[in-house]
Design a protein around this motif. Structure first.
Motif, PDB file in Angstrom:
ATOM      1  N   GLY A  64      -7.763   0.939   0.558  1.00  0.00           N
ATOM      2  CA  GLY A  64      -7.420  -0.275  -1.042  1.00  0.00           C
ATOM      3  C   GLY A  64      -6.414  -0.695  -0.176  1.00  0.00           C
ATOM      4  N   THR A 109      -2.306  -6.111   2.094  1.00  0.00           N
ATOM      5  CA  THR A 109      -1.808  -6.167   0.628  1.00  0.00           C
ATOM      6  C   THR A 109      -1.225  -4.920   0.038  1.00  0.00           C
ATOM      7  N   PRO A 111      -2.838  -1.370  -1.974  1.00  0.00           N
ATOM      8  CA  PRO A 111      -3.084  -1.096  -2.872  1.00  0.00           C
ATOM      9  C   PRO A 111      -2.378  -0.895  -4.473  1.00  0.00           C
ATOM     10  N   ASP A 112      -1.108  -0.892  -4.309  1.00  0.00           N
ATOM     11  CA  ASP A 112      -0.559  -1.667  -5.254  1.00  0.00           C
ATOM     12  C   ASP A 112       0.024  -3.528  -6.064  1.00  0.00           C
ATOM     13  N   GLY A 113      -0.787  -3.531  -4.283  1.00  0.00           N
ATOM     14  CA  GLY A 113      -0.327  -4.987  -4.890  1.00  0.00           C
ATOM     15  C   GLY A 113       0.626  -5.777  -3.896  1.00  0.00           C
ATOM     16  N   THR A 114       1.289  -5.315  -3.359  1.00  0.00           N
ATOM     17  CA  THR A 114       2.977  -5.743  -2.382  1.00  0.00           C
ATOM     18  C   THR A 114       2.174  -6.111  -1.812  1.00  0.00           C
TER      19      THR A 114
END
Lengths: 121, 582
Positions: A64, A109, A111-114
């Motif tokens: 991820g 990056t 998995p939650d996009g942060t």
């Protein structure tokens, strides 16, 4: 009395992990901070492995994650795209041979996009 | 015995705790929240630094403006290539006319945290700088979420207290019956409760509770009057953070509450702030001496006339003028000694005598020549007469020559005519200086020192226009001159533009060695309270004043004996301007 003994033991415990952290990572690379994570970078010839660790140096699953590493090799920046190679690490390949301890930065990056970035000097 | 062990254990614990402390502070290890924004009135920005560069990124109207400077000197870096890893891929920033780099960044309009990686390459230098940019939520900025709870409470209190006290003051002034009744009632109630609770163990607690309740009741009673309390106080102390349109205009240099000075990069460039990395060293203290430039005694000379006489130009027909280069043994002028009137008659008399004698001896020689053939006169006599004639003629011709021959004034050294006082026909006195010749490439400096200079090998001279000259120590006199000793130095290097007699300040090193950090004099600023401070460049846009102890070092530099350590960036140019930021 108990308090001071606890203090001694506590201080010893406090010193040990920090020193282990300073020297090198578990996978034979260098560890630095990237936001809420720690990252360990292992450079070998043209291959770059990046391990994502949590604050207590425990490996996190790499699935991820995405990443970019930009390393300065012989005074020229080399951009390496990192992708999960197995459950443990992200791997990327550079066009030039990386030294043993290249300077640069790694951007992850999650998995939650942060995003999070760490710098290696 | 036991107490000794305890003491040792305690000492060990403290030592270990102290050792453990700094170990945590390793490079970049900050797991806490990011540092709070420097001020509510400053636009969001991100910064990064490496050993070579310092980078500041400011989002403005959908554009990311990047300022790249050298880390040590704070000098703007021009002509660099900046490649930025953005959420939408990698992009190159373009150089703007004001020295910044700009990148269109429409993705910045969405609030959130952005991690950018900026690859800088300029010349042979390349570096990677990770940068975190937090764009606050504009919609949420008006909600009180941004302000901390403690801040809210204190703000409320600070607004409520004056309102209450002012209400009381007004009522007291008007001798309000409501106020009087309420306070009297509260007082009586208090006494009553105290009387009821008397004799019990929990008296103080109850008393405090009662008094508190009384005060609160009376306060609420005050607040329920129908008077106009005036308009609610404006919250001017806190400008609403990032209110729409405010981001661009509020980026001003300002002194922050913690005493540090925030100077945005555009202002830093306007003020031309420059820093230098401090380094400890040992320095020789130098002293300033008044001095002046003199001609090198071995490369200059004067031309004097040994006899009094009339000056006449050399064979070229013109006297050498000021600035004319001359070579050694060039004839610069002639001096013709005048013949006095008495001498003239004397000479004429002698001339006549000699002419007469020459005529007599001439005739005798002719007679002897005829007679020697017949042997009437001895050959010896003829030869004697001939010798006498020759001697007389010599004397006669010397007398003529003496009257006509002038003295030639020749250049003793090669150089340039520094002084000329020759006018054709002028009468020169014996010993008078007619020309002075100086070699402009070889000049010395003579300074007056009140102390005996031990080793003045690293002396410099400063001219009035700020130029400095390297000097080589030549020697010092022992004879006192105005309570000082003359010390002579040779000027090493270029001497163009100098003149003899020019005043200089000689900075000569003394034997005393001082330890510390040498900084330019302009780096030290005297604050309003008379203390000396230097400004340390702590982060990209922050400067902190550091109190220092300053010792004089030389004309341009001072020595920082204490206050700032080595390896800090200290402002050396524009510190005075920085000190003016309020």
């Amino acid at each position: 009395m108990v308090f001071w003994r606890v203090a001694v033991v506590g201080s010893l415990l406090m010193t040990l992990p920090v020193q282990a952290h300073e020297v090198a990572g578990k996978f034979g690379g260098r560890v630095t901070d990237a936001g809420k994570y720690h990252v360990e970078m292992v450079a070998k010839d043209k291959t770059l492995d990046v391990y994502v660790l949590d604050n207590s140096e425990k490996p996190l699953p790499a699935t991820g994650f995405k990443g970019i590493a930009i390393l300065v090799v012989n005074g020229k920046p080399a951009r390496i795209t990192l992708a999960p190679a197995d459950a443990q690490k992200l791997t990327g390949t550079a066009e030039v041979a990386l030294g043993a301890a290249p300077k640069g930065a790694v951007q992850l990056t999650a998995p939650d996009g942060t995003t999070a970035s760490g710098k290696f000097n | 015995m036991f107490s000794h062990i305890t003491a040792v254990l305690r000492a060990l614990a403290v030592t270990l705790a102290l050792l453990a402390g700094p170990a945590y502070a390793h490079e970049g290890h900050d797991h806490g929240a990011p540092p709070p924004p420097v001020s509510k009135t400053i636009a969001p920005r991100g910064e990064a630094a490496s050993a070579a560069f310092e980078l500041v990124a400011v989002p403005k109207d959908g554009t990311l403006i990047l300022y790249l400077d050298r880390f040590e000197t704070d000098e703007p870096v021009h002509g660099a290539t900046l490649t930025i890893e953005t959420p939408t891929g990698s992009a190159n920033a373009t150089a703007a006319t004001d020295g910044s780099y700009q990148l269109p960044a429409p993705w910045l309009s969405k609030p959130g945290q952005y991690d950018l990686m900026v690859t800088v390459s300029v010349g042979s230098d390349a570096d990677v700088l990770p940068l975190t940019l937090t764009i606050p939520d504009l919609a949420a900025s008006n909600a009180p979420v941004q302000v901390g709870t403690a801040q809210t409470i204190s703000a409320t209190l600070s607004q409520a207290v004056p309102v209450v006290t002012q209400g009381i003051r007004e009522r007291l002034a008007r001798q309000d019956p409501v106020l009087l009744t309420v306070s009297a009632g509260s007082f009586l109630l208090g006494i009553l409760v105290v009387l009821v609770a008397r004799g019990r163990r929990r008296v103080p607690v109850i008393a405090v509770l009662v008094v508190t309740a009384t005060v609160l009741l009376s306060a609420s009673a005050f607040a329920h009057g129908d008077e106009d309390h005036g308009r609610p106080e404006s919250k001017a102390a806190l400008i609403p953070p990032n209110s729409p349109g405010a981001t661009a205009t509020t980026d001003l240099a300002q002194r922050l509450p913690d005493g540090s000075v925030f100077v945005p990069k555009p202002t830093q460039r306007l003020l031309e702030l420059r820093t230098v990395m401090t380094a400890a060293g040992s320095y020789r203290r130098t002293i300033g001496l008044p001095g002046r430039i003199i001609a090198n005694p071995n490369a200059s000379g004067v031309v004097q006339s040994s006899v009094g006489g009339r000056l006449s130009p050399p064979p070229s027909g013109i006297f050498p003028r000021l600035g004319t280069p001359v070579k050694k043994s060039d004839v610069l002028a002639y001096v013709t000694p005048p013949v006095q009137r008495v001498d003239v008659s004397d000479m004429r008399q002698r001339q006549g005598e000699l002419d007469q004698q020459i005529a007599i001896v001439q005739r005798r020689v002719e007679r002897y020549q005829k007679l020697t053939v017949s042997g009437a006169v001895a050959q010896v006599q003829l030869e004697e007469a001939l010798d006498e004639l020759r001697g007389l003629r010599d004397r006669r011709s010397a007398l003529d020559k003496l009257r006509a021959e002038p003295e030639a004034l020749v250049a003793p050294v090669s150089g340039v005519i520094a002084e000329a006082s020759a006018v054709a026909g002028q009468m020169a006195n014996p010993g008078q200086m007619v020309f002075q010749i100086v070699d402009p490439k070889s000049l010395w400096v003579e300074a007056l020192s009140f102390d005996a200079l031990g080793s003045a090998e690293n002396a410099t001279a400063r001219l009035a226009d700020g130029r400095t000259l390297q000097l080589t120590y030549q020697g010092a006199g022992l004879a006192d001159r105005n309570q000082a000793i003359p010390v002579q130095f040779a000027i090493a290097g270029d001497t163009s533009g100098l003149r003899v007699g020019q005043f200089v300040t000689v900075l000569a090193g003394t034997d005393t060695e001082l330890q510390g950090l040498a900084l330019p004099r302009a780096a030290v600023v005297r604050t309003g309270n008379g203390q000396d401070v230097v400004y340390e460049h702590t982060t990209a846009e922050r400067f902190e004043a550091r109190q220092v102890r300053v010792e004089p070092l030389d004309g341009n530099r001072v020595l920082i004996a204490a206050g700032v350590g080595a390896g800090k960036r200290v402002v050396t140019q524009g510190a005075e301007l920085l000190d003016q930021v309020r």
